[in-house]
Design an enzyme around this catalytic site. Structure first.
Site, PDB file in Angstrom:
ATOM      1  N   ARG A 118      12.463  32.250 -11.974  1.00 19.78           N
ATOM      2  CA  ARG A 118      11.144  32.794 -12.354  1.00 19.78           C
ATOM      3  C   ARG A 118       9.965  31.964 -11.881  1.00 19.78           C
ATOM      4  O   ARG A 118       8.932  32.500 -11.503  1.00 19.78           O
ATOM      5  CB  ARG A 118      11.064  32.932 -13.882  1.00 19.78           C
ATOM      6  N   CYS A 147      11.291  37.792 -22.226  1.00 24.28           N
ATOM      7  CA  CYS A 147      11.016  38.999 -23.013  1.00 24.28           C
ATOM      8  C   CYS A 147       9.785  38.863 -23.915  1.00 24.28           C
ATOM      9  O   CYS A 147       9.026  39.818 -24.079  1.00 24.28           O
ATOM     10  CB  CYS A 147      12.248  39.388 -23.821  1.00 24.28           C
ATOM     11  N   LYS A 232       8.607  28.617 -21.621  1.00 26.24           N
ATOM     12  CA  LYS A 232       8.696  29.784 -20.723  1.00 26.24           C
ATOM     13  C   LYS A 232       7.513  30.717 -20.962  1.00 26.24           C
ATOM     14  O   LYS A 232       6.909  31.221 -20.012  1.00 26.24           O
ATOM     15  CB  LYS A 232       9.992  30.564 -20.989  1.00 26.24           C
ATOM     16  N   HIS A 261      11.386  42.587 -30.436  1.00 25.21           N
ATOM     17  CA  HIS A 261      10.640  41.382 -30.803  1.00 25.21           C
ATOM     18  C   HIS A 261       9.242  41.775 -31.283  1.00 25.21           C
ATOM     19  O   HIS A 261       8.612  42.691 -30.728  1.00 25.21           O
ATOM     20  CB  HIS A 261      10.439  40.463 -29.587  1.00 25.21           C
TER      21      HIS A 261
HETATM   22  N1  LIG Z   1      19.000  39.979 -24.570  1.00 27.42           N
HETATM   23  C1  LIG Z   1      17.725  40.066 -24.237  1.00 27.42           C
HETATM   24  O1  LIG Z   1      16.898  40.589 -24.990  1.00 27.42           O
HETATM   25  C2  LIG Z   1      17.257  39.531 -22.918  1.00 27.42           C
HETATM   26  C3  LIG Z   1      15.919  39.740 -22.556  1.00 27.42           C
HETATM   27  C4  LIG Z   1      15.465  39.248 -21.333  1.00 27.42           C
HETATM   28  C5  LIG Z   1      16.339  38.581 -20.512  1.00 27.42           C
HETATM   29  N2  LIG Z   1      17.625  38.366 -20.915  1.00 27.42           N
HETATM   30  C6  LIG Z   1      18.508  37.651 -19.997  1.00 27.42           C
HETATM   31  O2  LIG Z   1      19.483  38.562 -19.494  1.00 27.42           O
HETATM   32  C7  LIG Z   1      20.712  37.882 -19.280  1.00 27.42           C
HETATM   33  C8  LIG Z   1      21.818  38.595 -20.053  1.00 27.42           C
HETATM   34  O3  LIG Z   1      21.522  38.587 -21.417  1.00 27.42           O
HETATM   35  P1  LIG Z   1      22.322  39.462 -22.475  1.00 27.42           P
HETATM   36  O4  LIG Z   1      21.540  39.359 -23.730  1.00 27.42           O
HETATM   37  O5  LIG Z   1      22.652  40.800 -21.926  1.00 27.42           O
HETATM   38  O6  LIG Z   1      23.679  38.590 -22.630  1.00 27.42           O
HETATM   39  P2  LIG Z   1      25.122  39.073 -23.110  1.00 27.42           P
HETATM   40  O7  LIG Z   1      25.041  40.191 -24.067  1.00 27.42           O
HETATM   41  O8  LIG Z   1      25.805  37.840 -23.544  1.00 27.42           O
HETATM   42  O9  LIG Z   1      25.808  39.611 -21.763  1.00 27.42           O
HETATM   43  C9  LIG Z   1      26.134  38.753 -20.707  1.00 27.42           C
HETATM   44  C10 LIG Z   1      26.703  39.550 -19.560  1.00 27.42           C
HETATM   45  O10 LIG Z   1      26.942  38.666 -18.461  1.00 27.42           O
HETATM   46  C11 LIG Z   1      28.309  38.739 -18.091  1.00 27.42           C
HETATM   47  N3  LIG Z   1      28.759  37.426 -17.640  1.00 27.42           N
HETATM   48  C12 LIG Z   1      28.697  36.259 -18.302  1.00 27.42           C
HETATM   49  N4  LIG Z   1      29.212  35.260 -17.549  1.00 27.42           N
HETATM   50  C13 LIG Z   1      29.616  35.827 -16.390  1.00 27.42           C
HETATM   51  C14 LIG Z   1      30.225  35.348 -15.207  1.00 27.42           C
HETATM   52  N5  LIG Z   1      30.537  34.051 -15.064  1.00 27.42           N
HETATM   53  N6  LIG Z   1      30.502  36.219 -14.201  1.00 27.42           N
HETATM   54  C15 LIG Z   1      30.188  37.531 -14.344  1.00 27.42           C
HETATM   55  N7  LIG Z   1      29.590  38.058 -15.436  1.00 27.42           N
HETATM   56  C16 LIG Z   1      29.306  37.205 -16.442  1.00 27.42           C
HETATM   57  C17 LIG Z   1      29.032  39.172 -19.333  1.00 27.42           C
HETATM   58  O11 LIG Z   1      30.272  39.723 -18.978  1.00 27.42           O
HETATM   59  P3  LIG Z   1      31.495  39.797 -20.031  1.00 27.42           P
HETATM   60  O12 LIG Z   1      31.180  40.912 -20.980  1.00 27.42           O
HETATM   61  O13 LIG Z   1      32.661  40.084 -19.151  1.00 27.42           O
HETATM   62  O14 LIG Z   1      31.570  38.477 -20.717  1.00 27.42           O
HETATM   63  C18 LIG Z   1      28.042  40.202 -19.872  1.00 27.42           C
HETATM   64  O15 LIG Z   1      28.166  41.394 -19.145  1.00 27.42           O
HETATM   65  C19 LIG Z   1      20.474  36.443 -19.701  1.00 27.42           C
HETATM   66  O16 LIG Z   1      20.133  35.687 -18.566  1.00 27.42           O
HETATM   67  C20 LIG Z   1      19.300  36.537 -20.638  1.00 27.42           C
HETATM   68  O17 LIG Z   1      18.546  35.352 -20.692  1.00 27.42           O
HETATM   69  C21 LIG Z   1      18.103  38.841 -22.071  1.00 27.42           C
END
Ligand SMILES: NC(=O)c1ccc[n+]([C@@H]2O[C@H](COP(=O)([O-])OP(=O)(O)OC[C@H]3O[C@@H](n4cnc5c(N)ncnc54)[C@H](OP(=O)(O)O)[C@@H]3O)[C@@H](O)[C@H]2O)c1
Length: 358
Positions: A118, A147, A232, A261
């Site tokens: 970013r 976010c 951030k 949020h």
């Molecule tokens: N949650 C939010 O509100 C939000 C908002 C803005 C940005 N983000 C960002 O978006 C990203 C994902 O967040 P999330 O909340 O969706 O997390 P999450 O629910 O924990 O999902 C993580 C995803 O990444 C996959 N993954 C993890 N390690 C991996 C690897 N080594 N190789 C391939 N796939 C992998 C997981 O696959 P498996 O299911 O197979 O483990 C899952 O599909 C993060 O960087 C977070 O900071 C999140």
């Protein structure tokens, strides 16, 4: 041309028949953000010709539904991006750092939800309602902002354009889903345990989550006392606004809410202003919906913001703490899985498609 292509996409979307389009990969498709990306691609009738779903070995054998079909989830590896035009990443920083350059080398444009790139100078950090023009300067990677930064800055942008904002004090009330699918599950499980009178040892959140709140679960800088989430918000908001001197003091807190949020904001503008003026500006702001019913004591709530594209804004009032009349207080709530992540990423991808086709 860009607008014409956007119109074509919109027209196709209305007719329900997606035109031929790019080949798209979703990295982290099984995660909290990933499943929302799939929904956004589907509901916005994103014009894709092929969809590849990627995740970790933990997801081997899973399928996810898309446009009435069950699509297998594939395990991410170095060859995952052959023939891919657009790769939407939401699998954490380490995965983005390792695989986004591989995707770019294979010819894909990456839209990344993690914080990995970013603040890099060559990477546009984009909220389309604010700085869509930045997309054109990308060198393969476009970053989706934090976010809280998106939810807070989206409604502040039109105010800033009309009467520059000099200082922002904000407090966030962040949902469990901001910490991913596992933290959301822990909020459910710990609440059930609490109601049943059972002991519960947190495994994802740093503290008991049910009927509690705690300072954001990111690393704290020992010198300043600010945590990584707050830093951030400061740095990314400045980059999105193109305002390196914007003063921001955030306090980021996790609350026992599943989704969306909320943020309490106090802004100090260059000139004196009024709640009426701010309401007028926000009434036509894209991506913003005013919810400001003083008589009914009805203001933005995460339950209303959940699954909505718009950021809700209310409690618009003069800051009684600033006798100069230059400060306004507001309260906003926005679905951080949508506008704070998946929707914003898909909106960026739509503009990338429009540009390529132009
Ligand atoms: N949650 C939010 O509100 C939000 C908002 C803005 C940005 N983000 C960002 O978006 C990203 C994902 O967040 P999330 O909340 O969706 O997390 P999450 O629910 O924990 O999902 C993580 C995803 O990444 C996959 N993954 C993890 N390690 C991996 C690897 N080594 N190789 C391939 N796939 C992998 C997981 O696959 P498996 O299911 O197979 O483990 C899952 O599909 C993060 O960087 C977070 O900071 C999140």
């Amino acid at each position: 041309m860009l607008q014409e292509r956007q119109d074509e996409i919109d027209a196709a979307r209305r007719q329900g028949a997606p035109p031929e389009g790019p080949s798209v990969a979703v990295v982290g498709a099984t995660g909290a953000v990933g499943v929302e990306i799939l929904r956004c691609l589907e509901t916005r009738n994103f014009p894709l010709s092929r969809l590849r779903l990627l995740a970790s070995p933990r997801s081997a054998g899973k399928t996810l539904a898309f446009r009435g079909r069950d699509i297998p989830v594939e395990i991410l590896d170095e060859n995952s991006f052959e023939g891919i035009d657009i790769a939407l990443f939401s699998a954490g920083c380490a995965t983005s750092r390792q695989f986004a350059p591989i995707a770019v080398k294979a010819g894909a444009v990456v839209v990344d939800n993690s914080s990995a790139f970013r603040m890099e100078k060559t990477v546009p950090l984009v909220v389309p309602e604010i700085n869509a023009a930045e997309i054109a300067s990308h060198q393969g990677i476009i970053a989706n902002p934090n976010c809280v930064a998106i939810v807070a800055m989206l409604p502040l942008w039109p105010i800033h354009r009309s009467n520059p904002i000099r200082r922002i004090v904000l407090a966030s009330y962040q949902a469990a889903s901001g910490g991913g699918a596992a933290m959301m599950a822990e909020l459910y499980d710990s609440t059930r345990a609490f109601l049943d009178g059972r002991d519960f040892t947190p495994a994802v959140a740093p503290h008991p989550y049910a009927f509690n709140l705690f300072s954001h679960n990111s690393r704290i800088d020992a010198a300043t006392g600010y945590n990584d989430e707050e830093i951030k918000v400061i740095l990314e908001s400045r980059k999105i606004f193109g305002a390196p001197d914007l003063q921001i003091s955030p306090t980021c807190v996790r609350v026992p809410v599943l989704r969306a949020h909320s943020v309490a904001l106090t802004i100090e503008c260059e000139r004196a202003t009024t709640p009426e003026e701010i309401r007028e500006i926000l009434s036509t702001a894209p991506g913003v919906k005013i919810v400001d019913d003083r008589a009914g004591n009805y203001f933005p709530m995460p339950k209303d913001a959940s699954r909505q594209d718009d950021v809700l804004v209310g409690r618009i009032r003069q800051d009684l703490g600033d006798p100069t009349g230059r400060s306004i207080a507001l309260f906003v709530a926005g679905d951080q899985l949508l506008k704070g992540a998946a929707l914003n990423a898909v909106q960026i991808a739509e503009r990338v498609v429009a540009k390529v086709a132009a």
